[in-house]
Design an enzyme around this catalytic site. Sequence first.
Site, short mmCIF file in Angstrom:
data_model
loop_
_atom_site.label_atom_id
_atom_site.label_comp_id
_atom_site.label_asym_id
_atom_site.label_seq_id
_atom_site.Cartn_x
_atom_site.Cartn_y
_atom_site.Cartn_z
N PHE A 88 0.86 -1.18 0.00
CA PHE A 88 0.00 0.00 0.00
C PHE A 88 0.89 1.22 0.00
O PHE A 88 1.69 1.43 0.92
CB PHE A 88 -0.88 -0.02 1.25
CG PHE A 88 -1.98 1.01 1.29
CD1 PHE A 88 -3.29 0.65 0.98
CD2 PHE A 88 -1.73 2.32 1.65
CE1 PHE A 88 -4.32 1.58 1.02
CE2 PHE A 88 -2.74 3.26 1.69
CZ PHE A 88 -4.05 2.88 1.37
N VAL A 89 0.79 2.04 -1.04
CA VAL A 89 1.66 3.21 -1.13
C VAL A 89 0.92 4.39 -1.74
O VAL A 89 0.19 4.25 -2.71
CB VAL A 89 2.93 2.89 -1.94
CG1 VAL A 89 2.61 2.54 -3.38
CG2 VAL A 89 3.94 4.04 -1.87
N HIS B 179 -0.99 12.71 3.45
CA HIS B 179 -1.59 13.54 4.49
C HIS B 179 -2.73 14.41 3.95
O HIS B 179 -2.96 15.52 4.42
CB HIS B 179 -0.52 14.42 5.16
CG HIS B 179 0.67 13.65 5.64
ND1 HIS B 179 0.57 12.67 6.61
CD2 HIS B 179 1.97 13.68 5.25
CE1 HIS B 179 1.77 12.16 6.82
NE2 HIS B 179 2.63 12.74 6.00
N HIS C 17 -6.10 10.71 0.98
CA HIS C 17 -6.20 9.80 -0.16
C HIS C 17 -5.95 8.35 0.24
O HIS C 17 -6.56 7.43 -0.31
CB HIS C 17 -5.22 10.22 -1.25
CG HIS C 17 -5.51 11.58 -1.83
ND1 HIS C 17 -6.71 11.89 -2.44
CD2 HIS C 17 -4.76 12.72 -1.86
CE1 HIS C 17 -6.67 13.15 -2.85
NE2 HIS C 17 -5.51 13.67 -2.49
N GLY C 18 -5.06 8.14 1.21
CA GLY C 18 -4.83 6.78 1.70
C GLY C 18 -6.08 6.18 2.30
O GLY C 18 -6.40 5.01 2.09
N SER C 19 -6.82 6.99 3.05
CA SER C 19 -8.08 6.51 3.65
C SER C 19 -9.09 6.15 2.57
O SER C 19 -9.79 5.13 2.68
CB SER C 19 -8.67 7.59 4.57
OG SER C 19 -7.89 7.73 5.74
N GLU D 62 -1.20 -7.79 5.64
CA GLU D 62 0.08 -8.46 5.85
C GLU D 62 1.09 -7.52 6.51
O GLU D 62 1.48 -6.52 5.91
CB GLU D 62 0.62 -8.95 4.51
CG GLU D 62 1.99 -9.62 4.58
CD GLU D 62 2.51 -10.02 3.21
OE1 GLU D 62 3.71 -10.28 3.10
OE2 GLU D 62 1.72 -10.05 2.26
#
Length: 426
Positions: free
Chosen positions: A233-234, A241, A244-246, A268
């Site tokens: 996950f990148v 911040h 976008h990751g959420s 993992e």
Amino acid sequence: MATVDWTADANEALTLSLVRAEEDKQVLGGEESYEEFHPTFTYPIYGEDEKIYGYQDLVINLRFASGSLAQYLSVRYTQKLDASTTVDNVEGILKEFIPPDYDTDEAAFLTRVQEDAVSFTPIGSPIHTYTRPVPSTSGSRSATREVVEYEVYHATWSDPGFREYHRRMQIFILLYIEAGSYINEDDDAWHFFVLYEKRKRQNGTKTYHFIGYSSVYKFYCFPEKHRLRLSQFVIVPPYQHQGHGSELYKTIYNYALLTPLISELTVEDPAEAFEDLRDRNDLRMLLANENFMKEGFGNQAVSHDGGKVRKRKARARANPMGASSDIVGTGKMGPPIDKAWSETFRTQLKMAGRQWQRLMEMLILMHLNPTDVQAARAYRLQVKERLYRFNFEILAQLEKEERLEKLEETFQSLREDYLRILEMIK
């Protein structure tokens, strides 16, 4: 005479850029920058010490077309030691980790950026869209209340062209995930979720720009379903911040939740930052689940507005020390939690066992009445029971007194971490 240092820090020497066409740059806000950022790690490429030997003022430019991820590589320096086996072959080492069709001619690369900007479209199927306001600009015609679109695409090796595209983006795994590694292209169980910005030019044309991706492995789960294991996950630094990751994580979770033949989503070996992201989003999802909150905490705690919890009126009389609370204890969450009820919800929501138990512990702590000694003791015992089982092999080797002391120490540390996470979702 000063000694010349011929050693360069690989993380500082390597500069990355996501290059946009000129028409795409015209609509950017004053604080938007997608070029000249650095990796977090280079040891998978240049060795454990992340040092490059034999150069003065070394600059390695690895540039990507912002959508297609076509690559350009240049190596510059002011001085190089005479030919020697100790001088690192900068380009020769790096080119082993990127596709061979990278450009070394800057003009040719910039021409390709212009062409790819309008011809590139994401590979796979769009499965989620969200919007954000256009970043403010200084004197640009884009300084309006328009929005920027973002899209997540689901792809597999069977999608034409995706294998080649993956070879361009996978280097971000090595550069930003500790212990990250390339995956086996011959394994058809891999699924990918790729996030893009979809930006409108001044003439109305929309172009795509890479933000990040996640690789997920599908494996068999007896008797007839599959588990999804989130492996990599990148989000690239210019987009970090910003939530976008959420959005990417929630897309993967909802994909698992809505796919009948998937029984569970696991992760993992999550890094600490990703574990926080996962906890925040899982907690908000549960707090927004009205049925779960009602059954778990009774009618005194009802979820609404995406996760805010309405508690009893502040002027209600406090419970005497040691008396039971009617906020915690009236529902299935206890403490102690109703294990059968908890397992039913866990199965429905397709969450991994350990993650679910942690979330339950955080939610109970969130609602725990600090004056209720009985409930506090029940909570402490519930958490310690799980910690004991999880660390059984280590704890079983200790004497009873030392074991109890270690459990209490672990419990207090965990409680502090839970409070830190809960503070994030207020």
